[in-house]
Scaffold this motif. Structure first.
Motif, PDB file in Angstrom:
ATOM      1  N   GLU A 125       0.825  -1.207   0.000  1.00  0.00           N
ATOM      2  CA  GLU A 125       0.000   0.000   0.000  1.00  0.00           C
ATOM      3  C   GLU A 125       0.862   1.260   0.000  1.00  0.00           C
ATOM      4  OE1 GLU A 125      -3.837  -1.813   2.470  1.00  0.00           O
ATOM      5  OE2 GLU A 125      -2.183  -0.809   3.523  1.00  0.00           O
ATOM      6  N   ARG A 143       2.356   1.913  -3.428  1.00  0.00           N
ATOM      7  CA  ARG A 143       1.321   2.448  -4.312  1.00  0.00           C
ATOM      8  C   ARG A 143       1.087   3.940  -4.032  1.00  0.00           C
ATOM      9  NH1 ARG A 143      -3.288   0.891  -7.141  1.00  0.00           N
ATOM     10  NH2 ARG A 143      -1.892  -0.679  -7.999  1.00  0.00           N
ATOM     11  N   LEU A 171      -6.521  -5.384 -14.560  1.00  0.00           N
ATOM     12  CA  LEU A 171      -7.049  -4.891 -13.288  1.00  0.00           C
ATOM     13  C   LEU A 171      -6.108  -3.863 -12.670  1.00  0.00           C
ATOM     14  CD1 LEU A 171      -8.404  -8.212 -11.716  1.00  0.00           C
ATOM     15  CD2 LEU A 171      -9.745  -6.282 -12.575  1.00  0.00           C
ATOM     16  N   GLU A 172      -4.803  -4.123 -12.751  1.00  0.00           N
ATOM     17  CA  GLU A 172      -3.818  -3.195 -12.217  1.00  0.00           C
ATOM     18  C   GLU A 172      -3.831  -1.884 -12.996  1.00  0.00           C
ATOM     19  OE1 GLU A 172       0.030  -2.242 -10.060  1.00  0.00           O
ATOM     20  OE2 GLU A 172      -1.870  -3.258  -9.661  1.00  0.00           O
ATOM     21  N   VAL A 231      -6.361  -0.500 -14.634  1.00  0.00           N
ATOM     22  CA  VAL A 231      -7.563   0.246 -14.259  1.00  0.00           C
ATOM     23  C   VAL A 231      -7.415   0.823 -12.857  1.00  0.00           C
ATOM     24  CG1 VAL A 231     -10.036   0.036 -13.779  1.00  0.00           C
ATOM     25  CG2 VAL A 231      -9.060  -1.085 -15.789  1.00  0.00           C
ATOM     26  N   SER A 232      -6.838   0.037 -11.949  1.00  0.00           N
ATOM     27  CA  SER A 232      -6.646   0.499 -10.574  1.00  0.00           C
ATOM     28  C   SER A 232      -5.710   1.698 -10.517  1.00  0.00           C
ATOM     29  CB  SER A 232      -6.083  -0.646  -9.723  1.00  0.00           C
ATOM     30  OG  SER A 232      -5.806  -0.210  -8.404  1.00  0.00           O
ATOM     31  N   LEU A 233      -4.622   1.672 -11.288  1.00  0.00           N
ATOM     32  CA  LEU A 233      -3.698   2.802 -11.319  1.00  0.00           C
ATOM     33  C   LEU A 233      -4.367   4.045 -11.878  1.00  0.00           C
ATOM     34  CD1 LEU A 233      -0.289   1.265 -12.506  1.00  0.00           C
ATOM     35  CD2 LEU A 233      -0.762   2.381 -10.316  1.00  0.00           C
ATOM     36  N   ARG A 262      -7.489   4.849 -11.818  1.00  0.00           N
ATOM     37  CA  ARG A 262      -8.433   5.385 -10.832  1.00  0.00           C
ATOM     38  C   ARG A 262      -7.710   6.001  -9.641  1.00  0.00           C
ATOM     39  NH1 ARG A 262     -12.704   0.281 -11.049  1.00  0.00           N
ATOM     40  NH2 ARG A 262     -13.731   0.909 -13.010  1.00  0.00           N
ATOM     41  N   ALA A 263      -6.605   5.380  -9.217  1.00  0.00           N
ATOM     42  CA  ALA A 263      -5.877   5.890  -8.057  1.00  0.00           C
ATOM     43  C   ALA A 263      -5.261   7.256  -8.343  1.00  0.00           C
ATOM     44  CB  ALA A 263      -4.791   4.896  -7.635  1.00  0.00           C
TER      45      ALA A 263
END
Length: 374
Positions: free
Chosen positions: A76, A79, A124-125, A127-129, A131-132
């Motif tokens: 975490e 990230r 998935l990673e 898309v997650s990046l 959005r983050a």
């Protein structure tokens, strides 16, 4: 004169990006200075640059302490550290992004390189990046391994802007462009506006010379030794020829009619590895309109100081030399160099290097968090 040379490169249609991102550059105002004074309109990062920044950057200490206090895991924390850097850089480049209609003003952030063989996890990673970070001018970087190309297509179809990295061969580059076209077609079927889908393809240059030169020296003949330092530019010029061939014809014209944009070639690894070579050779030799050159700061400074465009102001350094480039590549192969094998080694080593840096990054953050909690 520095501004004149960099301004001339920009006027020749080359987007100047910096191949380095760190909190130190952001806090010190150095990145802002490069944007204002050196015509830099984008920045790329990767696990190696972040690992180096974390290992020698006390500017990260306050955030690491806060993350440790909150009980964040190492994963975490990594990230959040990288996301904050990407957010601040995206904000700095927002003006360039708006002025170029989304073409430049870009910040690239890499997916976990350990996911290179896992399509679903990579998507998935990505898309997650996206959005983050929460900024419209982010590029998510996905390596161009054959196993990762379906992830490139899927992420683009979902509207994620992608920087496809670690491309070494023309053959793999054609596969990358095919993945991009397939992503556009899937996005179109899903109702995603194509005018908002952007991508670059990062084609590596100096690493090709380093690997091929080593093999030429092992052969050791006069013919082989005379070809040192020629593979990188020749290979890249043939890649640009493949680019021109791909983004033409009925399939591409149908997509253009729906608002599609080309996937721009990005020349990566443009700092010379051999100090005997001219330090601006991968800038001067690859200056062609509609491309990106992402440079380490040393290369940027060298071009600002003494770089020359020669014939490159109209792209002839690339488009006018495809036949010559083919002769060079054929001559290298004729000496006995296994070019396909060299490209395979470069791709494997590139992914392995990023994985090692990823592990190092986590270890550095873990030690820092332990120190912060006493």
């Amino acid at each position: 004169m520095a501004d004149d040379r960099l301004a001339a490169l920009t006027a020749a249609g080359v987007s100047i990006w910096l191949d380095d991102l760190s909190r130190g550059r952001l806090v010190s105002g150095d990145l802002r200075r490069l944007i204002d004074d050196k015509h830099v309109v984008g920045v790329t990062s990767n696990p190696t640059t972040f690992a180096a920044a974390l290992a020698h950057g006390e500017v990260y200490t306050p955030q690491i302490r806060e993350l440790a206090r909150r009980g964040a895991t190492v994963e975490e924390a990594v990230r959040m550290l990288t996301v904050v850097d990407a957010q601040e850089a995206c904000d700095l480049f927002r003006g360039a992004w708006e002025a170029s209609d989304g073409v430049d003003g870009r910040v690239s952030l890499e997916v976990n390189p350990e996911l290179a063989g896992n399509c679903e996890a990579t998507v998935l990673e990505a898309v997650s990046l996206m959005r983050a970070v929460g900024r419209p001018n982010l590029y998510v970087k996905i390596p161009a391994t054959r196993a990762s190309l379906p992830a490139v297509t899927e992420a683009l179809a979902l509207g994620v802007d992608i920087n496809v990295t670690l491309i070494f061969s023309v053959e793999r580059y054609r596969e990358v462009m095919a993945a991009y076209l397939a992503g556009l077609e899937r996005a179109l079927d899903a109702g995603v506006p194509l005018s908002g889908v952007h991508s670059v393809a990062s084609f590596f240059v100096s690493r090709v010379d380093a690997e091929v030169d080593k093999r030429l020296e092992e052969i050791g003949s006069d013919d082989a030794l005379a070809l040192r330092g020629m593979a990188g530019l020749a290979n890249s010029r043939l890649a640009h020829q493949a680019f021109r061939e791909t983004f033409a014809g009925p399939r591409w014209e149908r997509l253009v009619a729906k608002g599609a944009r080309v996937q721009r070639p990005l020349w990566a690894s443009t700092g010379v590895k051999n100090p005997a070579y001219p330090d601006t050779m991968y800038v001067t030799g690859l200056a062609v309109p509609g491309t990106v050159n992402t440079m380490p700061e040393a290369t940027l400074s060298a071009f600002a100081d003494h770089g020359s465009l020669r014939r490159a102001d109209n792209g002839e350094a690339v488009t006018g030399r495809a036949a010559e480039a083919r002769e060079v590549i054929d001559a290298i192969a004729a000496t006995g160099v296994d070019l396909a094998g060299a490209f395979t080694v470069l791709e494997r080593d590139g992914v392995d290097r990023f994985i090692r840096s990823w592990v190092e990054l986590h270890e550095t953050v873990g030690r820092s968090m332990e120190a912060a909690t006493g």
